[in-house]
Design a protein around this motif. Sequence first.
Motif, PDB file in Angstrom:
ATOM      1  N   CYS A  77       0.159  -1.683   0.064  1.00  0.00           N
ATOM      2  CA  CYS A  77      -0.039   0.395   0.069  1.00  0.00           C
ATOM      3  C   CYS A  77       0.942   1.171   0.097  1.00  0.00           C
ATOM      4  O   CYS A  77       0.176   1.825  -0.804  1.00  0.00           O
ATOM      5  N   CYS A  80       2.046   3.594  -2.960  1.00  0.00           N
ATOM      6  CA  CYS A  80       1.602   4.316  -3.494  1.00  0.00           C
ATOM      7  C   CYS A  80       1.167   6.278  -2.666  1.00  0.00           C
ATOM      8  O   CYS A  80       1.697   6.998  -2.658  1.00  0.00           O
ATOM      9  N   HIS A  81       1.296   5.322  -0.987  1.00  0.00           N
ATOM     10  CA  HIS A  81       0.528   6.232  -0.026  1.00  0.00           C
ATOM     11  C   HIS A  81       1.921   6.668   0.938  1.00  0.00           C
ATOM     12  O   HIS A  81       1.436   7.714   1.874  1.00  0.00           O
TER      13      HIS A  81
HETATM   14  C1  HEC Z   1      -0.997   1.830  -7.095  1.00  0.00           C
HETATM   15  C2  HEC Z   1      -1.013   2.587  -6.839  1.00  0.00           C
HETATM   16  C3  HEC Z   1      -1.762   2.986  -4.323  1.00  0.00           C
HETATM   17  C4  HEC Z   1      -2.069   1.665  -3.914  1.00  0.00           C
HETATM   18  C5  HEC Z   1      -0.562   0.398  -4.564  1.00  0.00           C
HETATM   19  C6  HEC Z   1      -2.515   2.037  -3.560  1.00  0.00           C
HETATM   20  N1  HEC Z   1      -3.522   2.709  -3.234  1.00  0.00           N
HETATM   21 FE1  HEC Z   1      -5.052   3.864  -2.275  1.00  0.00          FE
HETATM   22  N2  HEC Z   1      -5.642   5.298  -3.508  1.00  0.00           N
HETATM   23  C7  HEC Z   1      -4.615   5.568  -3.888  1.00  0.00           C
HETATM   24  C8  HEC Z   1      -5.052   6.334  -4.766  1.00  0.00           C
HETATM   25  C9  HEC Z   1      -4.166   7.105  -6.496  1.00  0.00           C
HETATM   26  C10 HEC Z   1      -5.895   7.082  -3.847  1.00  0.00           C
HETATM   27  C11 HEC Z   1      -7.198   8.726  -4.176  1.00  0.00           C
HETATM   28  C12 HEC Z   1      -7.464   8.321  -4.890  1.00  0.00           C
HETATM   29  C13 HEC Z   1      -8.449   9.492  -5.234  1.00  0.00           C
HETATM   30  O1  HEC Z   1      -9.171  10.469  -4.461  1.00  0.00           O
HETATM   31  O2  HEC Z   1      -9.443   9.311  -5.978  1.00  0.00           O
HETATM   32  C14 HEC Z   1      -6.167   5.884  -3.341  1.00  0.00           C
HETATM   33  C15 HEC Z   1      -7.156   5.975  -1.825  1.00  0.00           C
HETATM   34  C16 HEC Z   1      -6.977   5.288  -0.920  1.00  0.00           C
HETATM   35  C17 HEC Z   1      -7.462   5.557   0.123  1.00  0.00           C
HETATM   36  C18 HEC Z   1      -9.209   6.849   0.598  1.00  0.00           C
HETATM   37  C19 HEC Z   1     -10.515   6.163  -0.057  1.00  0.00           C
HETATM   38  C20 HEC Z   1     -11.348   7.704   0.374  1.00  0.00           C
HETATM   39  O3  HEC Z   1     -11.702   7.931  -0.601  1.00  0.00           O
HETATM   40  O4  HEC Z   1     -11.450   7.928   0.913  1.00  0.00           O
HETATM   41  C21 HEC Z   1      -7.422   4.307   0.964  1.00  0.00           C
HETATM   42  C22 HEC Z   1      -8.356   3.912   2.239  1.00  0.00           C
HETATM   43  C23 HEC Z   1      -6.649   3.909   0.243  1.00  0.00           C
HETATM   44  N3  HEC Z   1      -6.386   4.518  -0.725  1.00  0.00           N
HETATM   45  C24 HEC Z   1      -6.251   2.582   1.206  1.00  0.00           C
HETATM   46  C25 HEC Z   1      -5.118   1.212   0.438  1.00  0.00           C
HETATM   47  C26 HEC Z   1      -4.651   0.457   1.177  1.00  0.00           C
HETATM   48  C27 HEC Z   1      -4.997  -0.096   2.261  1.00  0.00           C
HETATM   49  C28 HEC Z   1      -3.616   0.131   0.077  1.00  0.00           C
HETATM   50  C29 HEC Z   1      -3.189  -1.540   0.371  1.00  0.00           C
HETATM   51  C30 HEC Z   1      -4.166  -2.208   0.076  1.00  0.00           C
HETATM   52  C31 HEC Z   1      -3.716   1.100  -0.987  1.00  0.00           C
HETATM   53  N4  HEC Z   1      -4.940   1.936  -0.858  1.00  0.00           N
HETATM   54  C32 HEC Z   1      -3.231   0.617  -2.238  1.00  0.00           C
HETATM   55  C33 HEC Z   1      -3.687   4.532  -4.841  1.00  0.00           C
HETATM   56  C34 HEC Z   1      -2.882   3.689  -4.543  1.00  0.00           C
END
Ligand code: HEC
Length: 174
Positions: A77, A80-81
């Motif tokens: 996670c 990206c985050h």
């Molecule tokens: C490839 C990149 C990527 C990966 C890997 C990724 N994310 Fe994300 N995630 C994003 C992006 C970009 C956004 C924002 C999307 C938006 O704002 O529309 C996001 C948004 C989120 C949100 C917020 C949603 C909201 O609208 O409140 C959460 C919670 C989250 N991710 C959790 C995780 C978790 C847990 C993992 C691992 C299992 C993970 N992400 C892996 C790219 C990623």
Amino acid sequence: MRLDSAGVFACIPRFGKFMPWPAGAVLWLIGICTAAFAAQPVEFPHNTHMKLGLACIDCHTGADIRAAAGIPSVTKCMLCHAKLARNKPEVKKLIAYADKKQEIPWQRVYGFSTNAHVKFRHAPHYRANIACATCHGDLTKATVAPRAVNFTMGTCVSCHRQRNASQDCATCHY
Ligand code: HEC
Ligand code: HEC
Ligand code: HEC
Ligand code: HEC
Ligand code: HEC
């Protein structure tokens, strides 16, 4: 005989076991309900992430080659985050786990009671071209993963019959 109405018959032994003890029946129901509506420690939305163009097996890396599909580690996670969406409240919870070097204690959505001695394997289903959605519903539209399909023995066996896959007890039970 058993196989023909397997869904119903698979449940009866459980009810039978618990009927004399109402407390047991209540616990059993609570178990089913928590599995169906598990509250997750971080509200991970599948739909948002599928829109980024990720594939299911990018995160569930065992689904094509192993028995277990697997849940991605918090370090994945953070690929990206570490940069993205850091201000969103649910992402802050994620970052807190990463900072403590802890895995997120995800609640399981699918699974079988250990009493049922079921061994499921993803890889043969992947090779047989069965879509994830057949067994898990359409997660490209879901936020937190719901329990979209309730597997009974009947669910498994009726497809195995249709697709000429094995119906031996030992295929699915240990
Ligand atoms: C490839 C990149 C990527 C990966 C890997 C990724 N994310 Fe994300 N995630 C994003 C992006 C970009 C956004 C924002 C999307 C938006 O704002 O529309 C996001 C948004 C989120 C949100 C917020 C949603 C909201 O609208 O409140 C959460 C919670 C989250 N991710 C959790 C995780 C978790 C847990 C993992 C691992 C299992 C993970 N992400 C892996 C790219 C990623
Ligand atoms: C960015 C990573 C990511 C992607 C891409 C992703 N998932 Fe997930 N998935 C997760 C995480 C994290 C969880 C655990 C949280 C939960 O259960 O809601 C999860 C949970 C699940 C569960 C429930 C597992 C259980 O506990 O039994 C299923 C089923 C699932 N995903 C299927 C899919 C399918 C099908 C796709 C493709 C349409 C997909 N996932 C794409 C990260 C991802
Ligand atoms: C034939 C039905 C079927 C298909 C197709 C299927 N699954 Fe599953 N999946 C299950 C069952 C049943 C479980 C519960 C297994 C258990 O607990 O032993 C499960 C569990 C999971 C889990 C929980 C974690 C784990 O490793 O058990 C994830 C994540 C998951 N599946 C993702 C996927 C993805 C991604 C795909 C597509 C590539 C997929 N599944 C295809 C039936 C299926
Ligand atoms: C939508 C159809 C479908 C569903 C639902 C389904 N299966 Fe299967 N299953 C198949 C097919 C097709 C194969 C592949 C047979 C082959 O490789 O020749 C298979 C193979 C398997 C194998 C490997 C068998 C071997 O010989 O190696 C196991 C184990 C298995 N399934 C267990 C289950 C269990 C347990 C469930 C229910 C939770 C289930 N399946 C649900 C279609 C399905
Ligand atoms: C294709 C997979 C599959 C095959 C083949 C299969 N089963 Fe099952 N069986 C299951 C699944 C999955 C469950 C668990 C259902 C649930 O959790 O409700 C189950 C549940 C059961 C249960 C109930 C266990 C409990 O306490 O919950 C019994 C008993 C059982 N099976 C016996 C058999 C026998 C005997 C055979 C051979 C004639 C057989 N099964 C063949 C998948 C299969």
